[in-house]
Each structure stands twice: as structure tokens, then as C-alpha cells.
Design an enzyme around this catalytic site. Structure first.
Site, PDB file in Angstrom:
ATOM      1  N   HIS A   1       0.807  -1.228   0.000  1.00  0.00           N
ATOM      2  CA  HIS A   1       0.000   0.000   0.000  1.00  0.00           C
ATOM      3  C   HIS A   1       0.832   1.266   0.000  1.00  0.00           C
ATOM      4  CE1 HIS A   1      -3.935  -1.945   0.965  1.00  0.00           C
ATOM      5  NE2 HIS A   1      -3.147  -2.850   1.515  1.00  0.00           N
TER       6      HIS A   1
ATOM      7  N   LYS B   1      -9.078  13.623   4.545  1.00  0.00           N
ATOM      8  CA  LYS B   1      -8.143  12.486   4.509  1.00  0.00           C
ATOM      9  C   LYS B   1      -7.138  12.722   5.624  1.00  0.00           C
ATOM     10  CE  LYS B   1      -7.118  13.673   0.177  1.00  0.00           C
ATOM     11  NZ  LYS B   1      -7.129  12.442  -0.578  1.00  0.00           N
ATOM     12  N   ARG B   2      -6.297  11.713   5.930  1.00  0.00           N
ATOM     13  CA  ARG B   2      -5.248  11.943   6.919  1.00  0.00           C
ATOM     14  C   ARG B   2      -4.393  13.133   6.504  1.00  0.00           C
ATOM     15  NH1 ARG B   2      -4.541   7.995  11.100  1.00  0.00           N
ATOM     16  NH2 ARG B   2      -2.854   9.389  11.709  1.00  0.00           N
TER      17      ARG B   2
ATOM     18  N   LYS C   1       0.088  14.625   0.902  1.00  0.00           N
ATOM     19  CA  LYS C   1      -1.301  14.851   0.462  1.00  0.00           C
ATOM     20  C   LYS C   1      -1.568  16.338   0.202  1.00  0.00           C
ATOM     21  CE  LYS C   1      -2.972  10.793   3.051  1.00  0.00           C
ATOM     22  NZ  LYS C   1      -3.620   9.893   2.103  1.00  0.00           N
TER      23      LYS C   1
ATOM     24  N   THR D   1      -8.875   6.199  -1.814  1.00  0.00           N
ATOM     25  CA  THR D   1     -10.204   5.594  -1.940  1.00  0.00           C
ATOM     26  C   THR D   1     -11.275   6.649  -1.697  1.00  0.00           C
ATOM     27  OG1 THR D   1      -9.838   4.846   0.320  1.00  0.00           O
ATOM     28  CG2 THR D   1      -9.651   3.195  -1.410  1.00  0.00           C
TER      29      THR D   1
ATOM     30  N   LYS E   1     -15.109   7.554  -3.383  1.00  0.00           N
ATOM     31  CA  LYS E   1     -16.352   7.838  -2.642  1.00  0.00           C
ATOM     32  C   LYS E   1     -16.950   9.158  -3.109  1.00  0.00           C
ATOM     33  CE  LYS E   1     -14.214   5.376   1.140  1.00  0.00           C
ATOM     34  NZ  LYS E   1     -13.312   5.549   2.303  1.00  0.00           N
TER      35      LYS E   1
HETATM   36  C1  F58 Z   1      -3.226   3.786   2.199  1.00  0.00           C
HETATM   37  N1  F58 Z   1      -2.273   3.454   3.221  1.00  0.00           N
HETATM   38  C2  F58 Z   1      -2.605   4.510   1.020  1.00  0.00           C
HETATM   39  N2  F58 Z   1      -1.684   3.187   5.431  1.00  0.00           N
HETATM   40  O1  F58 Z   1      -1.925   5.660   1.475  1.00  0.00           O
HETATM   41  C3  F58 Z   1      -3.742   4.901   0.076  1.00  0.00           C
HETATM   42  O2  F58 Z   1      -3.214   5.518  -1.075  1.00  0.00           O
HETATM   43  C4  F58 Z   1      -4.522   3.662  -0.312  1.00  0.00           C
HETATM   44  O3  F58 Z   1      -5.660   4.013  -1.043  1.00  0.00           O
HETATM   45  C5  F58 Z   1      -4.964   2.887   0.912  1.00  0.00           C
HETATM   46  O4  F58 Z   1      -3.851   2.594   1.735  1.00  0.00           O
HETATM   47  C6  F58 Z   1      -5.646   1.586   0.553  1.00  0.00           C
HETATM   48  O5  F58 Z   1      -4.865   0.854  -0.341  1.00  0.00           O
HETATM   49  C7  F58 Z   1      -2.632   3.549   4.517  1.00  0.00           C
HETATM   50  O6  F58 Z   1      -3.754   3.893   4.847  1.00  0.00           O
HETATM   51  C8  F58 Z   1      -1.809   3.254   6.779  1.00  0.00           C
HETATM   52  O7  F58 Z   1      -2.745   3.790   7.326  1.00  0.00           O
HETATM   53  C9  F58 Z   1      -0.701   2.608   7.567  1.00  0.00           C
HETATM   54  C10 F58 Z   1      -1.233   2.009   8.848  1.00  0.00           C
HETATM   55  C11 F58 Z   1      -0.118   1.424   9.702  1.00  0.00           C
HETATM   56  C12 F58 Z   1       0.974   2.409   9.970  1.00  0.00           C
HETATM   57  C13 F58 Z   1       1.494   3.035   8.683  1.00  0.00           C
HETATM   58  C14 F58 Z   1       0.379   3.623   7.830  1.00  0.00           C
END
Ligand code: F58
Length: 842
Positions: free
Chosen positions: A382, A574-575, A580, A683, A687
């Protein structure tokens, strides 16, 4: 309202009054549900109706709905466990499942919405209000955890037998409060009022061991044996939450593990009077599932996190082995009955754990065990961000998991032997591929372990998969190209349209019928001819207007701000992360502010409400500073008589699934403005588009594919592409030169730097200004002009109502491909090789 499907009437059984009675109580009718809610108040909550709180009513209805889910679950178990079935079960292993609240979604999927509304209303309660009582389980950080939840919904909806395995964190992602414009974190006590959805199985528990040493011996058969002599162990207890499919009989389980002490008291300590010492062990054991790690980059070094990962993986694999043997199957055929998907590297230790279970515990030969492991496991990547790639210091890894370190070494030895055999003399290649990073301190590279131990590795959008093959996993791709494939992410239309946007859902259903809920990709295209139909356009705008009105009321409530519902709702939720680029959005806001001030409000400008939301990792200072900047700029703009007439800025606190459900349906413009090459997929972009928002975005992640689907005329593209980002850097990019040559940019940045938004404090935003001017790692300044000019075009396009409405409709009509049903079908076909159970409608 939510779409209805007819349900088949059940034929009457022959088991007499008892069963008739049960049937009546599992009623799908309003009066039956109402009766059961009252029963639940009495027998499960011990409350009289006139003493019941809103939470009691919510719990009582939730239990009634859960009961109906369990009928589906039992039917699913019956199918999977029938002696003659060869069903392969998908095990989706993920450290995070960001499910969102269950009640509303359950009602949609079970087709009980209208009956429940009537039932609650007959009891004097508004269903929406009862649904709103539910506190969401925040068991994820963001996109990755939410993706896992969407995939669970699609697995059940497509009748695929599956288990979601994860951790039952006692505290999920923190709640965000904004104080004086800054983010503050508050503990998420999601379990405080009880959780009616989970079923604890006190008999489904596994011991998970840690630390200690290993001992080798040779058995009577001459075979080498390794015993692990652990220093401690904890117990994992299964907590199951049903995941019903949309109008199917299939209901899968989300099985989350809670850590408990094996003995709740250490009696030795207790006997010598050390009461606190005795309790301490219990506390330490329970710490493992206590709290979700927020995504503080970098990812190295936290012992408890590695313990969490191993805890979850070990419980899950032990559970799979037990179920497999219970089905009467042999371990040699494990991979024919289980497909294990590793959601990023967090569960990658599964590769070593499955080897340990097969070789050490069940005495299979290494080669055969390795074959089974590879055929069972598959890995989804990811992220390409180097700081987010997990690696564990060898010393930490070896202390916590000594046997697994040996297994990793052995996997690596055999793998590198193969590499050297095929590429003799290429020492650097072997170094790069190694599971152990030996440049400086030694680390176990989890992405390498996941890659070597899997038969399939996928990225989450076409661009991301290409980059994965060219960068992070380049050597692996060259070594085994056929293992790599793309599965572009998707989101569930049940939660993200049917549940969160009922008005749009019923408009769509009135025109094309309700098949779109389960067949979005196919059916949504039928909206295309309606895009230019004036009557349909009018209805479409009315729906959007009503959704905006509802969001405006929410904003007034949560952020104490009045916004103009006629204005363009321009949204970035988003985060918070520099890649971003929420701060690029802020530079645009300041530019609009300056234009308005320069012309004393005379500049013609489309009125806008710019909405932000998102959490910053608690330790990520720059992200927190960006939140402060957003709120500081909002204060100035919103208070200014000239600018606030056409521009409002709001930071919605505590963005989560529930808040998202209110925001996506009300957006006109979706901000997807990451630096090209950095956002794996995104994602939220999907949405928004499904709910008729038009995107302003870069060629990043799934934006690329969204633009291909909706057509370039219906997407506002700006900025450098991924190749250009690289070239610009290579040619000695100087952000300061860009700043010097663009008057509006300079003016905007100077206002920040000069303390205009911080009561004259020139130091407050200095780190942010300096990072943009000196390094600008995320090319904010490079993309500024293109972004601001593109926003100008957005404003002009919005002024043309019918053209904008057509774009909005076409966005919805053409993004059916981004339903998670399509993604899951691809996983089933290309990675898991699983076929659906026999479907029957629920
Ligand atoms: C996200 N990663 C990607 N990681 O940033 C986003 O582009 C993608 O659409 C999504 O995954 C689904 O594939 C993401 O959300 C985290 O939250 C990790 C969690 C554990 C610690 C490091 C970040």
C-alpha cells in the site's frame, strides 16, 4: 430511501409450535421487530421502556438485527463445513479494520431498513437518531483499514467464504479535538457503552509465545528438530462480528483477537504477598491488544507493535489450522483450502509463523512446507514511501521471536542461493534482494519477507503497481515478473452510496431500478443518457442541495460556522500528510483572499465553502502545524466582512467513517492533490466521485484511472506527472526561484511567514515556510500555479449550472468500476482462485 428487494417467503416447517414461535420472532416485519426490541430491553438490558436511554434503544435494536445476521452466519457455516465441500476460505489478515458503525449498514444489507424504521417509530423513536447513537469502532488509521472493511462487505455480498482476522484494540484511533486551532488527542473509549455486535468465544483461544531461546536436537528418525523455549506466553481470545452480505444468505465473520493473561494471577508472587506483582503480569499481557498504533512515520523500532503483529498472526494461523483439521483435511493440502491475504507488511510475519507451525509443530519437510506457504500467501503493498516500509532491528526481532529469526535466516539462505545460482557473481543484486538489510545496522525487511513468501504481490492502482515494479520491488519483479499484478482498489457502494446518500440512491433507483447496489459497474452506465436530461438534472441538483443543507447544519453544530449552501462545496478530507498537500489547498485559499482584498471584494469569484477534515499522527509535527495553519487562515477569512461573503473555510474536527458519511454526499469538488507518485491509490477519491463530486487532482494513484473512466472533460487535472516530478528534481529544482518569480505565490507565502495568520508571530509557521522554500520535498511550489489556475476553471465551470450538473452525473455514472465488488472479483480470479458459495437470497 434505501432500495428494497422482495424476499422469498419461507415454506412452513414441520417442527411444531416452538419453531413457529421462533419464526415469528425472527420476523422481517415491523411489528415483529418492535416486539423483539421490547423483549431485548427487558431481557438483555433489564430496562422498562420508559426508563430506557437512547443507548438502550440502540442496543435493543442492534441485538434484534444481529440475531438476523446470525441466521445467515449459521447457514454459511453449514455450507462451508459440509463434509463434501471443497470450499477455499479467504483469510484477510489485517492489523486494521475500520468498519464504521454497523447498525445502518446491517439494515441496508439485510433489507430491513423500512421495517426497522416503522418498528422504531411505533415505539416513539426516530430510526436515524437511534442509528446515530452508535459509536464507531475506530480500529484503523485511514485508507488501509477502511479498504479492509469494504473488502469484507464485498466478500460477503459476492458469497465468498471469508474470515477477516485482526486485533480487537481496546482503544482505536484517537478522537481529535481542536483547541485553539491545534489538534489534541483524546483516548477513543469505543467500548464504554458496550458492543452489541461482537460475540466472544471464550473457548476459541490460543497461546502465543514470546522470547526465550531455541534448542536443536536430532530425533530417533535422524531428523533435525528445533524446540522453542519461550520466556512468556499470552492468550488470544476470539471476538467475532458478523459481516452480512447485501441481500445474500452469506454472512462472514470478522474475528478479532483480544490478548489476555494465561493465568490472571501469578500465584507464586501472590503467595509471597506481592499482590501488585501478580496483577502486573496480567496487565502486561493485556497491553498487547490495548491500543492501535497511529501512523507515526518512520515505522521502525516499536517492540509492542511487533508483538501485536505476531500475536494477531499466530492466533489467526493457529485458528486456520484448527478449522482445517476439524474439516477433516490434511495439512499437506492447506493451500487448497485457505487463501491468506496479507494486508500490507503488518501481518508479514505470517510467512515465518506458517513455516514454524508446519515444520516445527506438525513435522512437515521444509520444502513441502515452503511450497504450501507460498501457495497460501499473497501480499498487497500500500505504499512506496521509504519511511513507511517496515523493517525491524534484527536484535529486537531475535529477542522477541528467536525461532522466527532462525526461520527468516533459513528462508533467506535458500532464496539467496537461488539468486546466486541464476545470477552468478551479482553480489549487489543478492544484497539488495536479501531479507536482511545489512547497510549499517541490521534489519529484517518485512516487504521482502512478504514478497518471497507469497505467490502473488499486488499494488493498489495501475500507476502504483507500475512504480512498485520499477522502484521498491524492482529486483524482485525482474526475478519473478509473473508474481506481480495490479488490483485497483474499490469501495463498497452499500455503505458509501445506499447508506450514506439515501436521497441519491432513491433518485437513481427510480430511474434505473435497484440492481446497481449489487451490480454497480454494470448498471451505473445506464445513468449516462440522463446526464443532459433537464428534468433529471433538476432532481440531481435538488438531492445535492438537500445533502449540502444537512452538512451545513452539521458544520454549524460541530464547528459553529454558518456556510452558504449555494456556494461550491470544495472538500479535502483524509489523513494529514505533507504528501497529500493540504497546504497547497491553503495557498490557494490565501490567494483567493488576497484577490478579494486587493479588489475590495469586487473580484468576480464563485462563492466557495472550503472544507477540511483529517487527523494528524500525534508525533507528526509538520502535519499538526498544517492543521494549525488551516484553522488560522480560516479564522482570518471567516471573520473578514469582505471575504466571508464569498469564501468560508472550515476544519471539521474528528474526521472518521461517520463524519465521512455526511460529507461525501454533500461535496461538489473533491480535492485529490497529492504529489504525483506518492498516493498509492486513494479511496476517498472514489467515494466522492460516486456521490457526484467532480475531482480536481493530479495524475496520482487511482486518480489516473478515475479520469480515464469519467473522461478528461469531467476531471480537473493539474500539476506535474510522476515522470516530470523526477525530471524537475533531477534538473536542480529550486523552490525559491519559483517563489521569486510568481507574485501571487510570494504574496501568499509571505503572509504566512510574516505572521499575518499568527498575530504577528513570525516563528510559528517558520518550519513549514522553510520546508517549502528550502527543499519542498512534495513539490508544492512547483504545482502551485497550475493548481490555482485550474481552480479558476473549476469556479467558472460551477457557474454554469447545467454543465456542472452533467459533469456531476457523468462522474457517478462512470465510476461503477470502483466498486469493491469489482476489486474482490479480481482478487478471487487472479490471486485466490476461489469461487463463490451457492448463492441464495436472504
Ligand atoms: C493507504 N495506506 C494509502 N496506510 O496511502 C492509500 O493511497 C490507499 O488508497 C490505501 O492505503 C488503501 O490501499 C494507509 O492507509 C496506513 O494507514 C498505515 C497504517 C499502519 C501504519 C502506517 C500507515
Amino acid at each position: 430511501m434505501t432500495p428494497k428487494v422482495a424476499h422469498e417467503s419461507e415454506s412452513k416447517g414441520t417442527h411444531g409450535a416452538q419453531i413457529d414461535h421462533e419464526r415469528a420472532r425472527s420476523s422481517r416485519e415491523a411489528d415483529g421487530i418492535a416486539r423483539e426490541v421490547i423483549d431485548n430491553l427487558r431481557y438483555l438490558l433489564a430496562k422498562l421502556p420508559h426508563h430506557a436511554t437512547r443507548n438502550d434503544w440502540y442496543m435493543a435494536l442492534a441485538y434484534a438485527v444481529r440475531k438476523r445476521m446470525l441466521d445467515g452466519y449459521i447457514a454459511t457455516v453449514e455450507q462451508v463445513s459440509a463434509p463434501d465441500t471443497s470450499t477455499k476460505i479467504v483469510a484477510y489478515l489485517s492489523a486494521e479494520f475500520l468498519t464504521g458503525p454497523h447498525l445502518g449498514n446491517g439494515l441496508v444489507n439485510l433489507g430491513l431498513w423500512d421495517a426497522a424504521r416503522e418498528a422504531m417509530s411505533s415505539l416513539g423513536h426516530d430510526l436515524a437518531n437511534v442509528i446515530d447513537q452508535e459509536e464507531e469502532p475506530g480500529l484503523g488509521n485511514g485508507g488501509l483499514g477502511r479498504l479492509a472493511a469494504c473488502y469484507m462487505d464485498s466478500l460477503s455480498s459476492l458469497n465468498v467464504a471469508a474470515v477477516g482476522y485482526g486485533i480487537r484494540y481496546e482503544f482505536g484511533i484517537f478522537d481529535q479535538v481542536i483547541r485553539d486551532g491545534w489538534q489534541d488527542e483524546v483516548t477513543d473509549k469505543w467500548l464504554r457503552f458496550g458492543n452489541p455486535w461482537e460475540i466472544v468465544h471464550s473457548d476459541v483461544t490460543y497461546d502465543v509465545q514470546f522470547g526465550g531461546t531455541t534448542r536443536q536436537s536430532v530425533g530417533a528418525d535422524g531428523r533435525l528438530r528445533v524446540d522453542w523455549l519461550p520466556a512468556k506466553a499470552v492468550k488470544g481470545v476470539a471476538y467475532d462480528t458478523p459481516v452480512p452480505g447485501y441481500r445474500t444468505s452469506t454472512t462472514n465473520m470478522l474475528r478479532l483477537w483480544k490478548a489476555e493473561a494465561i493465568e490472571s494471577f501469578n500465584f507464586d508472587a501472590f503467595n509471597v504477598g506481592d499482590y501488585y506483582g501478580a496483577v502486573e503480569e496480567k496487565v502486561l499481557s493485556e497491553t498487547i491488544s490495548k491500543v492501535l498504533y497511529p501512523n507515526d512515520e518512520p515505522a521502525a523500532g516499536r517492540r509492542l507493535r511487533l508483538a501485536q503483529q505476531y500475536f494477531m498472526v499466530s492466533c489467526s494461523l493457529q485458528d486456520m489450522v484448527r478449522l482445517h483439521l476439524m474439516r477433516g483435511k490434511r495439512l499437506e493440502e492447506f493451500h487448497e483450502y485457505w487463501a491468506v491475504q496479507l494486508n500490507d507488511t503488518h501481518p508479514a510475519i505470517a510467512v515465518a509463523e506458517l513455516m514454524r507451525l508446519l515444520v516445527d509443530e506438525h513435522l512437515l519437510e521444509w520444502e513441502q512446507a515452503w511450497d504450501i506457504t507460498q501457495q497460501t500467501c499473497a501480499y498487497t503493498n500500500h505504499t512506496l514511501l521509504p519511511e513507511a516500509l517496515e523493517k525491524w532491528p534484527v536484535s529486537l526481532f531475535g529477542t522477541l521471536l528467536p525461532r522466527h529469526l532462525e526461520i527468516v535466516y533459513e528462508i533467506n539462505r535458500r532464496f539467496l542461493d537461488e539468486v546466486r545460482r541464476l545470477h552468478p557473481g551479482e553480489d549487489q543484486l543478492a544484497r539488495r534482494l536479501s531479507l536482511i538489510d545489512e547497510d549499517g545496522d541490521r534489519y529484517v525487511r518485512m516487504a521482502h519477507l512478504a514478497t518471497v513468501g507469497s505467490h502473488a504481490i499486488n499494488g493498489v492502482a495501475a500507476l502504483h503497481t507500475d512504480l512498485l515494479k520499477q522502484t521498491v520491488l524492482r529486483d524482485f519483479h525482474q526475478f519473478a515478473p509473473r508474481k506481480f499484478l495490479n488490483v485497483t482498489n474499490g469501495v463498497t457502494p452499500r455503505r458509501w452510496i445506499a447508506l450514506s446518500n439515501p436521497a441519491l440512491s432513491s433518485l437513481i433507483t427510480r430511474h434505473i431500478g435497484d440492481r446497481w447496489v449489487a451490480a454497480t459497474e454494470h448498471e451505473f452506465h445506464r445513468l449516462e443518457p440522463l446526464a443532459v436530461d433537464p428534468g433529471f438534472q433538476h432532481e440531481w441538483r435538488e438531492v445535492k442541495a438537500a445533502n449540502k443543507q444537512a452538512l451545513a447544519e452539521f458544520i454549524k453544530d460541530r464547528a459553529a460556522l454558518e456556510v452558504d449552501v449555494q456556494s461550491l462545496f470544495d472538500v479535502q478530507v483524509k489523513r494529514l500528510h505533507e504528501y497529500k498537500r493540504q497546504h497547497l489547498n491553503v495557498l490557494h485559499l490565501i490567494t483567493l483572499y488576497n484577490r478579494l482584498k486587493r479588489t475590495r471584494g469586487a473580484a468576480t469569484m464563485t462563492p466557495r465553502t472550503v472544507i477540511f477534515g483529517g487527523k494528524a499522527a500525534p508525533g507528526y509535527r509538520m502535519a499538526k502545524l498544517i492543521i494549525k495553519l488551516i484553522t488560522a487562515v480560516a479564522d482570518v477569512i471567516n471573520r473578514d466582512a469582505v471575504t466571508s461573503r464569498v469564501l468560508k473555510v472550515v476544519f471539521v474536527p474528528d474526521f472518521n467513517v461517520k463524519v465521512g458519511q455526511r460529507i461525501y454526499p454533500a461535496a461538489d469538488l473533491s480535492e485529490q492533490i497529492s504529489t504525483a507518485g506518492k498516493e498509492a491509490s486513494g479511496t476517498g477519491n472514489m467515494k466522492f466521485a460516486m456521490n457526484g463530486a467532480v475531482t480536481i487532482g493530479t495524475l496520482d494513484g487511482a486518480n489516473v484511472e478515475i479520469r480515464e473512466e469519467v473522461g478528461p472533460q469531467n476531471f480537473f487535472l493539474f500539476g506535474l506527472n510522476e515522470a516530470e516530478v523526477g525530471q524537475t528534481r533531477a534538473q536542480g529544482y529550486s523552490p525559491r526561484r519559483v517563489y521569486e518569480q510568481d507574485d501571487e505565490l510570494r504574496e501568499a507565502i509571505d503572509l504566512i511567514g510574516d505572521g499575518f495568520f499568527s498575530d504577528g508571530d513570525r516563528d510559528l509557521f517558520r518550519p513549514l515556510v522553510d520546508s517549502m522554500l528550502d527543499r519542498d520535498d512534495y513539490m508544492v511550489l512547483a504545482d502551485y500555479r497550475s493548481y490555482v489556475d485550474c481552480q479558476q476553471q473549476v469556479g467558472e465551470a460551477y457557474a454554469n449550472r447545467s454543465q456542472w450538473t452533467a459533469m456531476s452525473i457523468l462522474n457517478t455514472a462512470r465510476v461503477g468500476r470502483f466498486s469493491s465488488d469489482r476489486s474482490i472479483r479480481e482478487y478471487c480470479r487472479d490471486i485466490w482462485q476461489v469461487t463463490p458459495l451457492i448463492a441464495s437470497r436472504g
